[in-house]
Write a protein that holds these residues in place. Structure first.
Motif, PDB file in Angstrom:
ATOM      1  N   VAL A  66       0.960  -1.191   0.059  1.00  0.00           N
ATOM      2  CA  VAL A  66      -0.068  -0.252  -0.021  1.00  0.00           C
ATOM      3  C   VAL A  66       0.985   1.212   0.101  1.00  0.00           C
ATOM      4  CG1 VAL A  66      -1.479   1.183   1.452  1.00  0.00           C
ATOM      5  CG2 VAL A  66      -1.982  -0.945   1.032  1.00  0.00           C
ATOM      6  N   VAL A  67       1.897   1.296   0.688  1.00  0.00           N
ATOM      7  CA  VAL A  67       2.916   2.377   0.647  1.00  0.00           C
ATOM      8  C   VAL A  67       3.426   2.631  -0.634  1.00  0.00           C
ATOM      9  CG1 VAL A  67       5.055   3.132   1.695  1.00  0.00           C
ATOM     10  CG2 VAL A  67       3.425   2.276   3.278  1.00  0.00           C
ATOM     11  N   ARG A  68       3.760   1.607  -1.238  1.00  0.00           N
ATOM     12  CA  ARG A  68       4.222   1.548  -2.737  1.00  0.00           C
ATOM     13  C   ARG A  68       3.367   2.077  -3.578  1.00  0.00           C
ATOM     14  NH1 ARG A  68       9.129  -1.581  -4.020  1.00  0.00           N
ATOM     15  NH2 ARG A  68       9.943  -2.285  -1.929  1.00  0.00           N
ATOM     16  N   VAL A  69       2.100   1.721  -3.501  1.00  0.00           N
ATOM     17  CA  VAL A  69       0.957   2.228  -4.550  1.00  0.00           C
ATOM     18  C   VAL A  69       0.817   3.719  -4.271  1.00  0.00           C
ATOM     19  CG1 VAL A  69       0.362   0.025  -5.252  1.00  0.00           C
ATOM     20  CG2 VAL A  69      -0.995   1.423  -3.473  1.00  0.00           C
ATOM     21  N   ALA A  70       1.008   4.255  -3.029  1.00  0.00           N
ATOM     22  CA  ALA A  70       0.750   5.415  -2.626  1.00  0.00           C
ATOM     23  C   ALA A  70       2.038   6.460  -2.740  1.00  0.00           C
ATOM     24  CB  ALA A  70       0.294   5.523  -1.251  1.00  0.00           C
ATOM     25  N   ASP A  71       3.078   5.880  -3.320  1.00  0.00           N
ATOM     26  CA  ASP A  71       4.040   6.656  -3.366  1.00  0.00           C
ATOM     27  C   ASP A  71       4.326   7.116  -4.862  1.00  0.00           C
ATOM     28  OD1 ASP A  71       6.655   7.727  -3.841  1.00  0.00           O
ATOM     29  OD2 ASP A  71       7.621   6.182  -2.392  1.00  0.00           O
ATOM     30  N   PRO A  72       4.226   8.458  -5.097  1.00  0.00           N
ATOM     31  CA  PRO A  72       4.276   8.905  -6.908  1.00  0.00           C
ATOM     32  C   PRO A  72       5.758   8.443  -7.284  1.00  0.00           C
ATOM     33  CG  PRO A  72       3.909  10.916  -5.245  1.00  0.00           C
ATOM     34  CD  PRO A  72       3.965   9.479  -4.459  1.00  0.00           C
ATOM     35  N   ALA A  73       6.915   8.370  -6.614  1.00  0.00           N
ATOM     36  CA  ALA A  73       7.947   7.792  -7.016  1.00  0.00           C
ATOM     37  C   ALA A  73       8.117   6.313  -7.476  1.00  0.00           C
ATOM     38  CB  ALA A  73       9.155   8.344  -5.831  1.00  0.00           C
ATOM     39  N   ILE A  74       7.166   5.464  -7.090  1.00  0.00           N
ATOM     40  CA  ILE A  74       6.858   4.410  -7.148  1.00  0.00           C
ATOM     41  C   ILE A  74       5.929   4.122  -8.240  1.00  0.00           C
ATOM     42  CG2 ILE A  74       6.612   1.974  -6.541  1.00  0.00           C
ATOM     43  CD1 ILE A  74       8.207   2.952  -3.905  1.00  0.00           C
ATOM     44  N   PRO A  78      -0.959   9.837 -12.771  1.00  0.00           N
ATOM     45  CA  PRO A  78      -2.151   9.838 -11.996  1.00  0.00           C
ATOM     46  C   PRO A  78      -2.534   8.475 -11.250  1.00  0.00           C
ATOM     47  CG  PRO A  78      -2.761   9.617 -14.295  1.00  0.00           C
ATOM     48  CD  PRO A  78      -1.317   9.593 -14.192  1.00  0.00           C
ATOM     49  N   TYR A  79      -1.793   7.499 -11.390  1.00  0.00           N
ATOM     50  CA  TYR A  79      -1.800   6.155 -11.135  1.00  0.00           C
ATOM     51  C   TYR A  79      -1.737   6.134  -9.448  1.00  0.00           C
ATOM     52  CZ  TYR A  79      -1.200   5.725 -16.067  1.00  0.00           C
ATOM     53  OH  TYR A  79      -1.211   5.790 -17.353  1.00  0.00           O
ATOM     54  N   THR A  80      -0.925   6.805  -8.758  1.00  0.00           N
ATOM     55  CA  THR A  80      -0.923   6.927  -7.433  1.00  0.00           C
ATOM     56  C   THR A  80      -2.171   6.953  -6.589  1.00  0.00           C
ATOM     57  OG1 THR A  80       1.199   8.199  -7.835  1.00  0.00           O
ATOM     58  CG2 THR A  80       0.260   7.888  -5.536  1.00  0.00           C
ATOM     59  N   ALA A  81      -2.049   5.839  -5.673  1.00  0.00           N
ATOM     60  CA  ALA A  81      -3.236   5.743  -4.684  1.00  0.00           C
ATOM     61  C   ALA A  81      -3.555   7.018  -4.038  1.00  0.00           C
ATOM     62  CB  ALA A  81      -3.163   4.470  -4.026  1.00  0.00           C
ATOM     63  N   PRO A  82      -4.615   7.471  -3.943  1.00  0.00           N
ATOM     64  CA  PRO A  82      -4.795   8.612  -3.022  1.00  0.00           C
ATOM     65  C   PRO A  82      -5.181   8.374  -1.584  1.00  0.00           C
ATOM     66  CG  PRO A  82      -6.903   8.082  -4.160  1.00  0.00           C
ATOM     67  CD  PRO A  82      -5.813   7.135  -4.571  1.00  0.00           C
ATOM     68  N   MET A  83      -3.924   7.849  -0.894  1.00  0.00           N
ATOM     69  CA  MET A  83      -4.057   7.757   0.618  1.00  0.00           C
ATOM     70  C   MET A  83      -3.711   8.548   1.537  1.00  0.00           C
ATOM     71  SD  MET A  83      -5.134   4.265   0.468  1.00  0.00           S
ATOM     72  CE  MET A  83      -4.300   3.674   2.225  1.00  0.00           C
ATOM     73  N   LYS A  84      -4.593   9.082   2.459  1.00  0.00           N
ATOM     74  CA  LYS A  84      -4.209   9.811   3.548  1.00  0.00           C
ATOM     75  C   LYS A  84      -3.692   9.192   4.791  1.00  0.00           C
ATOM     76  CE  LYS A  84      -7.675  13.072   1.688  1.00  0.00           C
ATOM     77  NZ  LYS A  84      -8.981  13.432   1.337  1.00  0.00           N
ATOM     78  N   HIS A  88      -4.250   5.093   5.683  1.00  0.00           N
ATOM     79  CA  HIS A  88      -3.334   4.267   6.206  1.00  0.00           C
ATOM     80  C   HIS A  88      -3.572   3.489   7.646  1.00  0.00           C
ATOM     81  CE1 HIS A  88      -0.335   4.454   3.010  1.00  0.00           C
ATOM     82  NE2 HIS A  88      -0.744   5.850   2.812  1.00  0.00           N
ATOM     83  N   ARG A  89      -3.947   4.420   8.434  1.00  0.00           N
ATOM     84  CA  ARG A  89      -4.275   3.981   9.794  1.00  0.00           C
ATOM     85  C   ARG A  89      -5.366   2.882   9.769  1.00  0.00           C
ATOM     86  NH1 ARG A  89      -2.228   8.962  11.100  1.00  0.00           N
ATOM     87  NH2 ARG A  89      -4.146  10.038  10.920  1.00  0.00           N
ATOM     88  N   ALA A  90      -6.490   3.445   9.123  1.00  0.00           N
ATOM     89  CA  ALA A  90      -7.745   2.480   8.976  1.00  0.00           C
ATOM     90  C   ALA A  90      -7.368   1.181   8.496  1.00  0.00           C
ATOM     91  CB  ALA A  90      -8.842   3.174   8.422  1.00  0.00           C
ATOM     92  N   LEU A 116     -13.151  -1.714  12.460  1.00  0.00           N
ATOM     93  CA  LEU A 116     -12.559  -2.288  11.139  1.00  0.00           C
ATOM     94  C   LEU A 116     -13.339  -1.542  10.061  1.00  0.00           C
ATOM     95  CD1 LEU A 116     -12.254  -5.877  12.263  1.00  0.00           C
ATOM     96  CD2 LEU A 116     -10.674  -4.385  12.013  1.00  0.00           C
ATOM     97  N   PRO A 117     -14.678  -1.192  10.288  1.00  0.00           N
ATOM     98  CA  PRO A 117     -15.435  -0.652   8.935  1.00  0.00           C
ATOM     99  C   PRO A 117     -14.685   0.246   8.187  1.00  0.00           C
ATOM    100  CG  PRO A 117     -16.850  -0.883  10.770  1.00  0.00           C
ATOM    101  CD  PRO A 117     -15.446  -0.840  11.389  1.00  0.00           C
ATOM    102  N   ASP A 118     -13.929   1.293   8.693  1.00  0.00           N
ATOM    103  CA  ASP A 118     -13.480   2.328   7.983  1.00  0.00           C
ATOM    104  C   ASP A 118     -12.167   1.804   7.185  1.00  0.00           C
ATOM    105  OD1 ASP A 118     -15.195   4.218   8.950  1.00  0.00           O
ATOM    106  OD2 ASP A 118     -13.700   5.060  10.535  1.00  0.00           O
ATOM    107  N   GLY A 119     -11.329   0.811   7.628  1.00  0.00           N
ATOM    108  CA  GLY A 119     -10.209   0.111   7.097  1.00  0.00           C
ATOM    109  C   GLY A 119     -10.786  -0.540   5.736  1.00  0.00           C
ATOM    110  N   VAL A 120     -12.083  -1.563   6.030  1.00  0.00           N
ATOM    111  CA  VAL A 120     -12.761  -2.067   5.073  1.00  0.00           C
ATOM    112  C   VAL A 120     -12.976  -1.142   3.780  1.00  0.00           C
ATOM    113  CG1 VAL A 120     -14.535  -3.693   4.160  1.00  0.00           C
ATOM    114  CG2 VAL A 120     -13.254  -3.864   6.490  1.00  0.00           C
ATOM    115  N   LEU A 121     -13.706  -0.115   4.083  1.00  0.00           N
ATOM    116  CA  LEU A 121     -13.957   0.964   3.127  1.00  0.00           C
ATOM    117  C   LEU A 121     -12.884   1.413   2.386  1.00  0.00           C
ATOM    118  CD1 LEU A 121     -16.975   2.788   4.851  1.00  0.00           C
ATOM    119  CD2 LEU A 121     -16.958   0.987   3.225  1.00  0.00           C
ATOM    120  N   THR A 122     -11.754   1.651   3.231  1.00  0.00           N
ATOM    121  CA  THR A 122     -10.449   2.122   2.589  1.00  0.00           C
ATOM    122  C   THR A 122     -10.164   1.005   1.606  1.00  0.00           C
ATOM    123  OG1 THR A 122      -9.821   3.596   4.447  1.00  0.00           O
ATOM    124  CG2 THR A 122      -8.115   2.995   3.116  1.00  0.00           C
ATOM    125  N   ALA A 123     -10.250  -0.203   1.870  1.00  0.00           N
ATOM    126  CA  ALA A 123      -9.727  -1.068   1.113  1.00  0.00           C
ATOM    127  C   ALA A 123     -10.418  -1.126  -0.427  1.00  0.00           C
ATOM    128  CB  ALA A 123      -9.917  -2.698   1.653  1.00  0.00           C
TER     129      ALA A 123
END
Length: 170
Positions: A66-74, A78-84, A88-90, A116-123
């Motif tokens: 998840v960290v990798r798909v949220a990193d614009p260097a990797i 516009p493919y970078t995942a929009p993770m706040k 990440h915490r959820a 857990l619900p917020d994390g499942v929705l983030t997934a």
């Protein structure tokens, strides 16, 4: 048996949707819900990263993916995942719950379902972004798999919304 990664993601999303629907009536489905949600996230991350030609370790964990798909260097925009940070915490709470399921302890299992619900929705949001909204290569997912995954993600969202309502009422 050979099965494409998009097909496996479709199966994981369907499995997760089934257990998301069962959670409000059968708490034992929480273990399968968190397992399915994290598997589907891992699969979507691996697909996006591989399509982008990114290097991956041999056995990356879900948080690392998840960290990798949220990193614009990797995974470039516009493919970078929009993770706040809250996303990440959820999601980390769902990963921790999945780890508790996968690595049993002598005292058994105790999951805090209301965490857990917020994390499942983030997934769901993450998988939707990587596969449907902004795929690295538009043709990486067949139309039939895309439609099926989209439907499963909608079912998960509806079930989790209902589940959150039930948890508040308790």
């Amino acid at each position: 048996m050979a099965q494409s990664l998009p097909s496996l993601i479709n199966e994981s999303a369907r499995f997760t949707a089934v257990h998301a629907a069962l959670v409000s009536d059968d708490q034992t489905s929480v273990t399968w819900l968190v397992s399915g949600a994290i598997l589907m996230v891992q699969q979507a991350c691996v697909l996006a990263l591989s399509e982008a030609g990114a290097d991956m370790p041999a056995m990356p964990g879900p948080n690392e993916l998840v960290v990798r798909v949220a990193d614009p260097a990797i995974l470039p925009q516009p493919y970078t995942a929009p993770m706040k940070p809250d996303d990440h915490r959820a999601l980390e709470r769902v990963v921790a719950a999945r780890n508790d399921v996968m690595h049993p302890r002598p005292g058994g299992l105790h999951l805090e379902a209301d965490m857990l619900p917020d994390g499942v929705l983030t997934a769901v949001k993450l998988v939707r972004h990587l596969l449907l909204t902004q795929p690295v290569r538009p043709s990486m997912v067949e139309a039939s798999d895309a439609a099926a995954v989209s439907h499963s993600l909608e079912l998960i969202e509806s079930s989790v919304d209902f589940w959150k309502t039930v948890l508040k009422a308790r």
